[in-house]
Design an enzyme around this catalytic site. Structure first.
Site, PDB file in Angstrom:
ATOM      1  N   ASN A 152     -79.439  64.635 -14.847  1.00  0.00           N
ATOM      2  CA  ASN A 152     -79.453  63.290 -14.270  1.00  0.00           C
ATOM      3  C   ASN A 152     -78.566  63.351 -13.026  1.00  0.00           C
ATOM      4  O   ASN A 152     -77.345  63.340 -13.133  1.00  0.00           O
ATOM      5  CB  ASN A 152     -78.895  62.289 -15.298  1.00  0.00           C
ATOM      6  CG  ASN A 152     -78.701  60.906 -14.729  1.00  0.00           C
ATOM      7  OD1 ASN A 152     -79.156  60.617 -13.615  1.00  0.00           O
ATOM      8  ND2 ASN A 152     -78.018  60.048 -15.471  1.00  0.00           N
ATOM      9  N   TRP A 153     -79.213  63.441 -11.878  1.00  0.00           N
ATOM     10  CA  TRP A 153     -78.441  63.644 -10.640  1.00  0.00           C
ATOM     11  C   TRP A 153     -77.759  62.367 -10.165  1.00  0.00           C
ATOM     12  O   TRP A 153     -76.955  62.403  -9.230  1.00  0.00           O
ATOM     13  CB  TRP A 153     -79.345  64.197  -9.541  1.00  0.00           C
ATOM     14  CG  TRP A 153     -79.838  65.594  -9.807  1.00  0.00           C
ATOM     15  CD1 TRP A 153     -79.563  66.365 -10.902  1.00  0.00           C
ATOM     16  CD2 TRP A 153     -80.677  66.392  -8.959  1.00  0.00           C
ATOM     17  NE1 TRP A 153     -80.181  67.583 -10.780  1.00  0.00           N
ATOM     18  CE2 TRP A 153     -80.874  67.632  -9.603  1.00  0.00           C
ATOM     19  CE3 TRP A 153     -81.289  66.169  -7.714  1.00  0.00           C
ATOM     20  CZ2 TRP A 153     -81.645  68.641  -9.044  1.00  0.00           C
ATOM     21  CZ3 TRP A 153     -82.069  67.169  -7.165  1.00  0.00           C
ATOM     22  CH2 TRP A 153     -82.241  68.399  -7.821  1.00  0.00           C
ATOM     23  N   LYS A 154     -78.115  61.239 -10.767  1.00  0.00           N
ATOM     24  CA  LYS A 154     -77.557  59.932 -10.349  1.00  0.00           C
ATOM     25  C   LYS A 154     -77.715  59.767  -8.838  1.00  0.00           C
ATOM     26  O   LYS A 154     -78.682  60.276  -8.276  1.00  0.00           O
ATOM     27  CB  LYS A 154     -76.095  59.823 -10.818  1.00  0.00           C
ATOM     28  CG  LYS A 154     -75.969  60.116 -12.311  1.00  0.00           C
ATOM     29  CD  LYS A 154     -74.647  59.734 -12.920  1.00  0.00           C
ATOM     30  CE  LYS A 154     -74.670  60.079 -14.409  1.00  0.00           C
ATOM     31  NZ  LYS A 154     -73.441  59.658 -15.097  1.00  0.00           N
ATOM     32  N   HIS A 173     -80.088  53.749 -19.009  1.00  0.00           N
ATOM     33  CA  HIS A 173     -78.806  54.453 -18.839  1.00  0.00           C
ATOM     34  C   HIS A 173     -77.669  53.431 -18.834  1.00  0.00           C
ATOM     35  O   HIS A 173     -77.827  52.320 -18.327  1.00  0.00           O
ATOM     36  CB  HIS A 173     -78.811  55.254 -17.534  1.00  0.00           C
ATOM     37  CG  HIS A 173     -77.641  56.185 -17.447  1.00  0.00           C
ATOM     38  ND1 HIS A 173     -76.403  55.755 -17.053  1.00  0.00           N
ATOM     39  CD2 HIS A 173     -77.516  57.491 -17.765  1.00  0.00           C
ATOM     40  CE1 HIS A 173     -75.555  56.781 -17.114  1.00  0.00           C
ATOM     41  NE2 HIS A 173     -76.210  57.850 -17.539  1.00  0.00           N
ATOM     42  N   GLU A 222     -75.169  53.127 -17.051  1.00  0.00           N
ATOM     43  CA  GLU A 222     -74.794  52.607 -15.720  1.00  0.00           C
ATOM     44  C   GLU A 222     -75.729  51.476 -15.307  1.00  0.00           C
ATOM     45  O   GLU A 222     -75.317  50.529 -14.631  1.00  0.00           O
ATOM     46  CB  GLU A 222     -74.794  53.763 -14.705  1.00  0.00           C
ATOM     47  CG  GLU A 222     -73.568  54.646 -14.918  1.00  0.00           C
ATOM     48  CD  GLU A 222     -73.745  56.112 -14.582  1.00  0.00           C
ATOM     49  OE1 GLU A 222     -74.685  56.455 -13.851  1.00  0.00           O
ATOM     50  OE2 GLU A 222     -72.936  56.926 -15.074  1.00  0.00           O
ATOM     51  N   GLU A 236     -75.679  58.771 -25.566  1.00  0.00           N
ATOM     52  CA  GLU A 236     -74.607  58.989 -24.604  1.00  0.00           C
ATOM     53  C   GLU A 236     -73.485  57.997 -24.870  1.00  0.00           C
ATOM     54  O   GLU A 236     -73.560  56.844 -24.419  1.00  0.00           O
ATOM     55  CB  GLU A 236     -75.132  58.786 -23.175  1.00  0.00           C
ATOM     56  CG  GLU A 236     -76.280  59.694 -22.812  1.00  0.00           C
ATOM     57  CD  GLU A 236     -76.388  59.891 -21.306  1.00  0.00           C
ATOM     58  OE1 GLU A 236     -76.395  61.044 -20.877  1.00  0.00           O
ATOM     59  OE2 GLU A 236     -76.450  58.895 -20.561  1.00  0.00           O
ATOM     60  N   GLY A 252     -69.012  61.024 -17.653  1.00  0.00           N
ATOM     61  CA  GLY A 252     -68.282  61.244 -16.411  1.00  0.00           C
ATOM     62  C   GLY A 252     -66.765  61.195 -16.580  1.00  0.00           C
ATOM     63  O   GLY A 252     -66.034  61.120 -15.597  1.00  0.00           O
ATOM     64  N   SER A 276     -70.341  64.298 -20.470  1.00  0.00           N
ATOM     65  CA  SER A 276     -69.439  65.419 -20.168  1.00  0.00           C
ATOM     66  C   SER A 276     -69.852  66.722 -20.859  1.00  0.00           C
ATOM     67  O   SER A 276     -69.002  67.492 -21.284  1.00  0.00           O
ATOM     68  CB  SER A 276     -67.993  65.051 -20.493  1.00  0.00           C
ATOM     69  OG  SER A 276     -67.591  63.927 -19.715  1.00  0.00           O
ATOM     70  N   GLY A 288     -75.080  64.954 -16.509  1.00  0.00           N
ATOM     71  CA  GLY A 288     -74.780  64.315 -15.230  1.00  0.00           C
ATOM     72  C   GLY A 288     -74.078  65.286 -14.310  1.00  0.00           C
ATOM     73  O   GLY A 288     -74.700  66.144 -13.684  1.00  0.00           O
ATOM     74  N   GLY A 289     -72.746  65.190 -14.236  1.00  0.00           N
ATOM     75  CA  GLY A 289     -71.945  65.978 -13.296  1.00  0.00           C
ATOM     76  C   GLY A 289     -72.304  67.460 -13.239  1.00  0.00           C
ATOM     77  O   GLY A 289     -72.505  68.018 -12.155  1.00  0.00           O
TER      78      GLY A 289
END
Ligand code: PGA
Length: 251
Positions: A9-11, A95, A97, A167, A173, A212, A233-234
């Protein structure tokens, strides 16, 4: 047997040049990923670039959100059919966010699940509790409510055509990962919740962990019986790290 899925998930990260480099790095190393299915979800505008580079490779691609509507006067929105135009296989929905910053309700997320399914996309349906909810001991209540919203809206069979991503919001994150035991416990609960409606759907349903996940903790998480992959993600913004997580599913 459920094939693990590792999805990036590159956001809202990257630039055209950076995306080209990242895609090239993933493409170059994906042959060493034996077990897991691999997917990336770039920002919308980079999806044509993902398609151009990934078509014919083992890497699938998808969007990070979609509209509940099929077309029309909805400024800024992207329809599922548009994602299909660029051969997206997956779309992330619900998600945390989007739930937090865009006030997406369980009901709206359930509508998005239906919209994705109707468009021929596989929803990666995100659920998870906040730190406050975990500390109040209501984790199971929260994820049950989130899962039930989709089952009530679309039916358990349709849920089974998607993928769930558990999640915990406090792990996204933050560098704080759920322990493999904490994650397994919730994954087993989610599978049990689905099994109460349909044991067959529950058995085939992939439940990914997200929050994470990194090369250093992926193998332990993925070794758990109810963890069927990861939503990253990251660590998905670095081709080497992302591929190392994908390879951790090799066992
Ligand atoms: P993270 O994000 O891996 O950076 O914690 C996961 C996600 O939000 O999907």
């Amino acid at each position: 047997m459920r094939q693990p899925l590792v999805a990036g998930n590159w956001k809202m990260n990257g630039s055209l040049a950076g995306v080209r480099e990242l895609l090239a790095g993933i493409k170059a190393g994906v042959d060493e990923v034996e077990t897991a299915e691999v997917a990336v979800c770039p920002p919308f505008v980079y999806i044509p670039e993902a398609q151009a580079q990934l078509a014919g490779t083992a890497v699938a691609w998808g969007g990070q959100d979609l509209s509940v509507h099929e077309s029309g006067a909805y400024t800024g929105e992207v329809a599922g059919s548009m994602l299909r135009d660029f051969d997206c296989k997956y779309v992330i929905i619900g998600h945390s966010e989007r739930r937090t910053y865009h006030n997406e309700s369980d009901e709206l997320v359930a509508q998005k699940f239906t919209a994705a399914h109707k468009a021929g996309l596989v929803p990666i349906f995100c659920i998870g509790e906040t730190l406050e909810e975990r500390e109040s001991g209501i984790t199971e209540e929260v994820v049950a409510r989130q899962v039930d919203a989709v089952i009530d809206h679309c039916g358990v069979e349709t849920l089974g055509e998607g993928v769930i991503a558990y999640e915990p919001v406090w792990a996204i994150g933050t560098g704080k990962t759920a322990t493999p035991e904490q994650a397994q416990e919730v994954h087993a609960f989610i599978r049990g919740r689905v099994a109460a409606k349909s044991p067959q759907v529950a058995e085939g349903l992939r439940i990914l962990y997200g929050g994470s996940m990194k090369p250093g903790n992926a193998a332990e998480l993925l070794a758990k019986p109810d963890i069927d992959g990861g939503l990253i993600g990251g660590a998905s913004l670095d081709a080497g790290d992302f591929l190392a997580i994908c390879k951790a599913a090799n066992g």
